[in-house]
Design an enzyme around this catalytic site. Structure first.
Site, mmCIF file in Angstrom:
data_model
loop_
_atom_site.group_PDB
_atom_site.id
_atom_site.type_symbol
_atom_site.label_atom_id
_atom_site.label_comp_id
_atom_site.label_asym_id
_atom_site.label_seq_id
_atom_site.Cartn_x
_atom_site.Cartn_y
_atom_site.Cartn_z
ATOM 1 N N CYS A 114 0.848 -1.175 0.000
ATOM 2 C CA CYS A 114 0.000 0.000 0.000
ATOM 3 C C CYS A 114 0.888 1.230 0.000
ATOM 4 C CB CYS A 114 -0.871 0.070 1.253
ATOM 5 S SG CYS A 114 -1.819 -1.421 1.549
ATOM 6 N N ARG A 129 1.902 1.798 -5.971
ATOM 7 C CA ARG A 129 2.017 0.850 -4.866
ATOM 8 C C ARG A 129 0.702 0.127 -4.593
ATOM 9 N NH1 ARG A 129 6.468 1.743 -1.947
ATOM 10 N NH2 ARG A 129 5.558 0.696 -0.158
ATOM 11 N N TRP A 176 -3.568 -1.837 -1.695
ATOM 12 C CA TRP A 176 -3.494 -3.047 -2.501
ATOM 13 C C TRP A 176 -3.823 -4.180 -1.539
ATOM 14 C CZ3 TRP A 176 0.505 -7.068 -3.271
ATOM 15 C CH2 TRP A 176 0.239 -7.855 -4.392
ATOM 16 N N ASN A 197 0.812 0.205 6.157
ATOM 17 C CA ASN A 197 1.298 -0.606 5.040
ATOM 18 C C ASN A 197 2.111 -1.735 5.648
ATOM 19 O OD1 ASN A 197 2.400 -1.609 2.629
ATOM 20 N ND2 ASN A 197 4.113 -0.165 2.731
ATOM 21 N N GLY A 198 1.723 -2.973 5.338
ATOM 22 C CA GLY A 198 2.437 -4.116 5.886
ATOM 23 C C GLY A 198 1.453 -5.208 6.265
ATOM 24 N N GLU A 229 11.319 -12.539 -20.186
ATOM 25 C CA GLU A 229 10.998 -11.144 -19.882
ATOM 26 C C GLU A 229 10.013 -10.580 -20.910
ATOM 27 O OE1 GLU A 229 11.296 -9.286 -17.464
ATOM 28 O OE2 GLU A 229 11.114 -7.239 -18.202
ATOM 29 N N LYS A 251 6.404 -9.082 -19.866
ATOM 30 C CA LYS A 251 5.967 -7.724 -20.211
ATOM 31 C C LYS A 251 4.637 -7.777 -20.940
ATOM 32 C CE LYS A 251 7.856 -5.684 -18.062
ATOM 33 N NZ LYS A 251 8.909 -6.212 -17.292
ATOM 34 N N GLU A 311 1.689 -8.827 -18.617
ATOM 35 C CA GLU A 311 1.293 -7.918 -17.540
ATOM 36 C C GLU A 311 0.655 -6.635 -18.042
ATOM 37 O OE1 GLU A 311 4.317 -6.556 -14.771
ATOM 38 O OE2 GLU A 311 5.859 -6.645 -16.299
ATOM 39 N N HIS A 342 9.073 -30.217 -26.013
ATOM 40 C CA HIS A 342 8.719 -31.093 -24.889
ATOM 41 C C HIS A 342 7.384 -30.672 -24.298
ATOM 42 C CE1 HIS A 342 12.645 -32.969 -25.034
ATOM 43 N NE2 HIS A 342 13.186 -31.768 -25.101
ATOM 44 N N LYS A 394 3.429 -2.154 -7.804
ATOM 45 C CA LYS A 394 4.810 -1.936 -8.217
ATOM 46 C C LYS A 394 5.816 -2.748 -7.413
ATOM 47 C CE LYS A 394 8.247 -0.119 -10.298
ATOM 48 N NZ LYS A 394 8.497 -0.607 -11.645
#
Lengths: 393, 594
Positions: B2, B27, B71, B97-98, B467, B471, B474, B490, B589
């Site tokens: 958050c 965040r 979040w 936050n936590g 990567e 990208k 997301e 395979h 993030k």
């Protein structure tokens, strides 16, 4: 007093190729800064902090460099001109964000702060004019006895006066109604006159420098480089001789026994020498390597360029990211260069576009213009104009 | 995960809080809220984005307040679960936050003594605990409450009638911004840059009393002076500067980021060699641990080191290593985390240190928790990264890895010189990829209509394929998978066909020929094929349906160039599909919870 300026920076500048293949003309770098930045700084010095930038061609280059304007102390609003149809059309794109009164100017012509200072006191509509020796290259302005513009004729065969339009205007929002009818601002002005508006002609004697051809980058660089603020960053090793106005950026290393004679501007993060010789009116970008025994004179070097040992480079422009191996020679000389079907007699070294790769001991004939990403093998002679991605074997 | 903010000073707090919160949406942004402090506390919160709440609210007077953008971790996003949370009387408000790990036990105890809870969150135990301890001194009540709590937190608490903010942190980031007769509190620096660039970083276990006139920090009850830092970032860095999305702005910043990162390393001559001594216990058997995009950087790091230095390197996902990962004692370890606050990476660092390892960190945030835990820090100079999809931080991590490996490279000095020269040329090569944006956009347009895409590569370009797939998924929500090209047969072959395009990274190195074989196999399955090929190798690209041409570089550096091309591909595919690129659904993030 006018507080807002609308700067037209959407144009490409085809005659400047290859340097405008990946950037608009306003982003051509002179003495380590794009022309547009000089224009914004001249406005900021006069308290014009509300800047509208009309961008189009390769606009990302403007975003990346100018950003939100915070670094320059101004507030920038971007508007996009999708197609570069003309200056009036470009101006029209700013209709939504324009203030009641504003200045209009081009982002690709250098302007002095003093010139702005006098003009911002003028009540719109007004146009800034300048006496020139060769008016037929410009829009020629006729003025009546009250100092009002009678007409503007673009590039006439025979000039009635020697007074040229500088392309700097003061307008009120009324101009948008006229701009909507035409493509270029002079046409809008003529229409304003014929519908009875009085447009004041304000004469300036200030220097107003323009780049039209690639070699103009060199003359502009020479004119501006003397005014770059002094500063020595980085490391200057022992035995380095610095004379005249020399500016060196942060984290640059000037290695032993190099000689630098100003005016010279060197960017940040460069590695120069040992025993390099940088002679007057040379600008070097950021992250450039100049190896031992190389001499540069009256040249403009872009960012990320690597120049090998033993090169002689005079009156030349080297684009961003070029890799030049040892013993490259680009000496100045009389050359006939063709641009857009016209021939020009100029004294010139070489012009290298971005990302060119030159092998050892390449020699460029005076006036050679290489496009972007050209590859030249060792021991070759290059001359004339080479298109982008040429391979010289 | 958050973002929290606090303000106390001479201005009306409401607009300040909203402005700060809007900078912290990276965040989290599933719900948000503010509380304004006066003789009473006024709380406004909802399950909406910051802008929407700001628009919906009438002006509320108050020179101090706290805010939160959420979040969800405990309890779904809803108005009730949004912060700030209050006690039973509505006179105490807290943003947090936590994660409070023992909240259920505390909650049961509080309920049994008559406290009434309004939400499902772990956070809500805090205001009730504070209420139970409050006897006229908020700071003391907060301190006593935190003693009961297990877990991680960054909190700001206020009580009606007391003109102060009480803040505390443990294992979650929190900074204090120092202004003129006003002070700010936030989870991260960009939140406050519009107002001040003077920042105090709180340490774990700190409790600070913030008023309009000053800040008093205490550690274990004793007063302590925390150094003030001057932030060099400007607000411009946190704005979009003409671009439609932060992601594209940050992709375009990459040439400059490489230049800045290299400049820092080169000017600190010999830094890398000092950090990791060569010979015994150098890079050999080094463990690299990271999460997400940083994990892909770690994988490429393995190829870089193994190729240049020719010693074995081990790469681990930090989130998995924490379960039963083992390292030889006394070896070197490297943890990569952009934010320096990723919970799993921090836990790995602590575990490695306990195992007796020398821990090196690559991070982008000066003063972050990771930078304080590590024995040595290599900073990247990417500047604040706002887009949830990491781009420039990834590229700067690669530059750091090259810089770390090069002094140990087992190549002759001439080759080393050339490699360093090419590394310095990378900004120009990356710019060439960006200048080719229009062509990549065309490829993205075609890709955007598919629902499944495969990315393949070999060697150092295998992690690039991972990567590229990450990208794409997301930001565009297209299902994408990255594979080592040899693994395609395979299993995944069963999924190929006209509706499953493949993006193949075709390097011109020793993997080139094997890649061509893979490509031919894919062609036989009718999958549309986009090849990423180097200039000069166009002939190889002709086997594909279309080719993205990238500039030619020394093969060691090809992951940088190819990644940038795939970033643009993902961005424009997402744009074509109209996705909220900077704030993809369900993502935040930096992930400061496990």
């Amino acid at each position: 007093m006018v507080k807002q300026a609308i700067i037209l920076a959407a144009g490409e500048g085809r005659r400047l190729r290859p340097f405008t293949v990946n950037r608009p003309k306003a982003m051509i770098s002179i003495a380590h800064k794009p022309i547009l930045q000089y224009v914004i700084e001249a406005l900021a010095q006069n308290g014009v902090l509300d800047i509208v930038l009309v961008v189009g061609y390769r606009k990302e280059q403007v975003f990346d460099h100018i950003g939100s304007g915070e670094q320059l102390g101004v507030n920038i609003t971007y508007v996009t001109q999708a197609e570069q149809l003309g200056t009036a059309h470009a101006l029209l794109q700013a209709r939504e964000v324009a203030a009641d009164e504003f200045l209009v100017m081009s982002g690709d012509k250098l302007i002095e702060a003093d010139t702005v200072a006098r003009f911002i006191e003028t009540a719109p509509p007004a146009v800034l004019v300048k006496k020139v020796p060769d008016p037929v290259r410009y829009g020629v302005v006729s003025i009546d006895e009250r100092g009002m513009v009678k007409s503007i004729v673009e590039k006439p065969k025979v000039a009635e006066t020697n007074i040229a339009n500088t392309g700097i205007y003061a307008f009120s929002r009324e101009v948008f109604d006229f701009a909507a009818e035409v493509l270029d601002i002079p046409d809008a002005l003529n229409n304003m006159i014929s519908s009875g508006r009085n447009i004041l002609a304000v004469e300036t004697t200030g220097v107003r420098l323009d780049v039209v051809y690639p070699w103009d980058i060199l003359s502009l660089n020479e004119a501006v480089i003397r005014r770059v603020p002094l500063g020595l960053g980085g490391v200057i090793e022992s035995g380095v001789s610095l004379r005249g106005r020399v500016t060196v950026g942060q984290d640059t290393v000037i290695r032993a026994n190099s000689t630098i004679v100003g005016p010279v501007v060197i960017g940040s993060g460069c590695d120069i020498g040992p025993n390099a010789c940088i002679l007057p009116a040379t600008s070097i970008g950021d992250n450039v390597t100049v190896s031992a025994f190389t001499a540069l004179q009256n040249s403009v070097i872009g960012n990320d360029v690597n120049i090998g040992p033993g090169c002689i480079i005079q009156d030349s422009v080297i684009g961003r990211g070029c890799v030049i191996k040892g013993h490259f020679t680009a000496c100045t000389g009389q050359a006939e260069v063709k641009v857009n079907g016209e021939y020009h007699q100029v004294n010139l070294g070489a012009m290298l576009g971005e990302g060119c790769n030159l092998g050892n001991s390449v020699v460029a004939q005076p006036g050679a213009i290489l496009g972007n990403n050209c590859q030249v093998q060792a021991l070759k002679l290059v001359a004339g104009r080479l298109p982008d991605k040429s391979l010289v074997v | 995960m958050c973002g929290i903010v606090g303000y106390i000073g001479r201005r009306q707090a409401q607009p300040v809080l909203f402005n700060c919160l809007s900078k912290l949406e990276y965040r989290g942004y599933d719900s948000c809220g503010i509380a304004l402090l006066g003789d009473s506390i006024q709380v406004c919160k909802d399950e909406v984005r910051v802008k929407a709440l700001e628009k919906a609210l009438p002006p509320i007077a108050g020179l101090a307040g706290i805010g939160h953008t959420r979040w969800a971790t405990h309890g779904e996003p809803s108005r009730a679960n949004a912060h700030p949370h209050c006690d039973c009387t509505g006179r105490i408000a807290v943003v947090h936050n936590g994660v409070i790990s023992n909240f259920q036990r505390l909650k049961d105890k509080l309920i049994s003594t008559g406290h009434v809870f309004a939400s499902e969150t772990d956070t809500e135990v805090l205001p009730h605990l504070i209420e139970s301890y409050y006897q006229g001194d908020l700071e003391e009540a907060v301190e006593r409450s935190l003693a009961d709590i297990e877990g991680s937190y960054a909190i700001i608490a206020v009580v009606a009638g007391e003109a102060k903010l009480v803040v505390a942190r443990k294992d979650s980031p929190l900074i204090i911004g120092i202004g003129d007769r006003e002070n700010f509190v936030a989870s991260d620096v960009p939140a406050i840059l519009d107002y001040t660039s003077r920042v105090v970083y709180l340490e774990d276990g700190d409790i600070a009393l913030v008023t309009a006139d000053g800040v008093r920090v205490r550690e274990n009850g004793a007063r302590i002076d925390r150094a003030e830092h001057l932030i060099q970032w400007s607000v411009a860095d946190a704005q979009k500067s003409g671009y439609e999305h932060f992601m594209l702005k940050e992709i375009h910043e990459q040439p400059r980021v490489i230049r800045d990162t290299l400049r820092e390393y080169i000017s600190a001559d010999g830094l890398a060699a000092e950090v990791i001594p060569s010979g015994e216990g150098g890079l050999e058997n080094m463990l690299i641990a990271a999460c997400g995009t940083s994990y892909h950087a770690a994988l490429i790091g393995k190829y870089i080191i193994e190729q240049l230095v020719r010693v074995p390197v081990k790469v681990e996902l930090a989130s998995e290593f924490n379960y039963c990962g083992q390292v030889p004692p006394g070896s070197n370890a490297l943890v990569i985390t952009q934010s320096g606050e990723t919970a799993d990476a921090l836990k790995t660092m602590k575990k490695l240190k306990e195992a007796g390892c020398q821990v090196l960190a690559i991070t982008n945030v000066v003063g972050s928790t990771a930078s304080r835990i590590a024995d040595h820090v290599i900073y990247t100079r990417a500047g604040p990264e706002i887009s949830v999809a990491a781009t420039k931080s990834f590229i700067s991590q690669l530059v750091a890895l090259y810089w770390m490996a090069l002094p140990h490279a087992r190549v002759d000095l001439r080759t080393l010189d050339e490699l360093i020269m090419e590394l310095r040329q990378l900004p120009a090569r990356v710019q060439e990829v960006l200048d080719n944006e229009a062509a990549i956009r065309e490829h993205a347009r075609r890709l955007a209509r598919f629902n499944d895409v495969f990315f393949i590569g070999r060697g150092a370009n295998y992690p690039v394929a991972l990567e590229g797939a990450l990208k794409l998924k997301e930001v565009s929500y297209i299902h994408a998978e990255g594979y080592a090209a040899g693994e395609l047969k395979h299993g995944p072959f069963a999924l190929l066909g006209a509706e499953a395009p493949v993006v193949a990274i075709l390097a011109s190195d020793h993997t080139g020929e094997a890649m061509l074989t893979s490509i031919k196999e894919i062609r036989a399955r009718k999958s549309p094929l986009i090849a990423v090929v180097e200039e000069g190798n166009e002939a190889a690209g002709e086997i594909a349906d279309s080719a993205i041409i990238v500039p030619r570089v020394n093969q060691v550096f090809s992951p940088v160039i190819n990644t940038v091309a795939l970033q643009l591909l993902a961005y424009y595919a997402a744009r074509e599909r109209g996705c909220p690129i900077d704030f993809p659904r369900n993502l935040a993030k930096s992930v400061t919870v496990e």
